[in-house]
Scaffold this active site. Structure first.
Site: not given
Length: 362
Positions: A144, A220, A331
């Site tokens: 995200d 991911h 981050s």
């Protein structure tokens, strides 16, 4: 009388200032001022007013880097591990949810009392159906976040935000020998960028994704690829929010980062997890030897690890959407990869994106 004597010290001794205290107070105050400036810029952008790029001078960067962000991040990490009393969990997490707009309906466990400490809450997992992985496009978002920049890499420079660049070679470090890479012999080029391109007719592309504190903190695999090498750069832990990225040139090269390199069906592929303030912990699930924000590592160095060995000639195979790693807060992830010239991004700068959504395809 039996009264105790009150001993006093000279005022000069009581208020003795030490260099470390001055450094922390000055650097921290300046960092707070920059945060306020960033907030004003964000408000102008929301109103559609274009803000001219104003880069930090060398002394401003040096002053910001003087703040002991690595030490503070380690302290924050220990604080996150402290178990909260059951009665205190809901008020603390609810405040965080309200501040950063966290959607707990997507969490695998919605009950706030389940999370024993802040670290568990930051690393919460999502419901399986919350992030469907796009099967049509070849490259998906690994996390995200917010798209800061994307496009072709030109002249060995990569844009961290519009108009502010960093050196490709400084960011990735010296080229890895072809013996450690899974793909065939790399043709020799005139520049570092050309040396990364393994197939004739291909171009080098990049995409920068900023994870805000309220975002899902795991990342991911963005495609089907094989990871052959890891390079860890100990460094500063400055903020990487868009305002600071617009202010400090080569911000991502200053900060601690973990560079994973390998190959996919079109050639070279890399994913870099960039650390930030209070994000000293970058975890890669298949790499148990990685320890970030450790005092045993000094800034300005890097250490390499190859996943190719006598027992493993292929490296680490990753499937698109497979769990790869996690941050402790939020981050930035930078993708740099090789693809044919007809590769197209399906993005807009500044847009919000979620893990599993398409970044681009052929």
């Amino acid at each position: 009388t039996d009264r105790k004597k009150l001993h006093t010290a000279p005022v000069g001794q009581v208020f003795r200032l030490r260099p470390f205290h001055v450094l922390v107070a000055t650097g921290g105050g300046y960092a707070g001022y920059r945060k306020y400036e960033d907030y004003k810029l964000e408000q102008l952008e929301k109103r559609g007013i274009e803000v001219p790029v104003k880069l930090a001078s060398e002394w401003e960067v040096a002053l910001y880097k003087s703040v002991p962000t690595r030490l503070l991040s380690r302290a924050w990490g220990r604080l996150n591990q402290v178990e909260l009393p059951t009665w205190l969990r809901k008020p603390v997490y609810s405040l965080y949810i309200w501040t950063f707009g966290v959607n707990m309906k997507e969490a695998a466990v919605e009950d706030l009392h389940h999370y024993r400490n802040l670290s568990e809450f930051f690393r919460r997992k999502l419901k399986p159906q919350a992030r469907p992985v796009c099967c049509v496009h070849s490259v998906i978002s690994p996390s995200d976040g917010k798209i800061l920049n994307f496009g072709q890499v030109k002249n060995c420079e990569v844009e961290q935000v519009k108009g502010v660049t960093y050196s490709l070679e400084s960011f990735l470090g010296p080229r890895i020998s072809t013996e450690e890479m899974h793909f065939s012999q790399t043709p020799t080029g005139n520049s570092f960028q050309q040396q990364l391109v393994t197939k004739e007719g291909n171009e080098l592309y990049h995409c920068v994704i900023y994870l805000a504190p309220g975002d899902y903190h795991c990342f991911h695999s963005p495609t089907d690829w094989t990871v052959s090498h890891r390079r860890h750069f100990p460094g500063s832990l400055m903020s990487v929010n868009p305002g600071v990225a617009r202010w400090i040139k080569e911000l991502f090269c200053h900060n601690e980062r973990v560079v994973l390199t390998g190959d996919w069906k079109h050639g070279f592929f890399s994913l870099t997890a960039v650390g930030a303030t209070n994000v000293g912990s970058i975890r890669i699930y298949f790499d148990q030897d990685l320890h970030t924000n450790s005092p045993s590592y000094s800034k300005g160095s890097y250490n390499d690890f190859s996943f190719i060995s006598n027992n493993n000639k292929e490296g680490i195979p990753m499937r698109k959407g497979e769990h790869l790693g996690e941050f402790n807060l939020g981050s930035t992830i930078v993708l740099i990869f090789e693809a044919p010239k007809d590769f197209k991004f399906n993005l807009k700068a500044g847009q919000k994106i979620r893990f599993g959504e398409a970044l681009g395809s052929l």
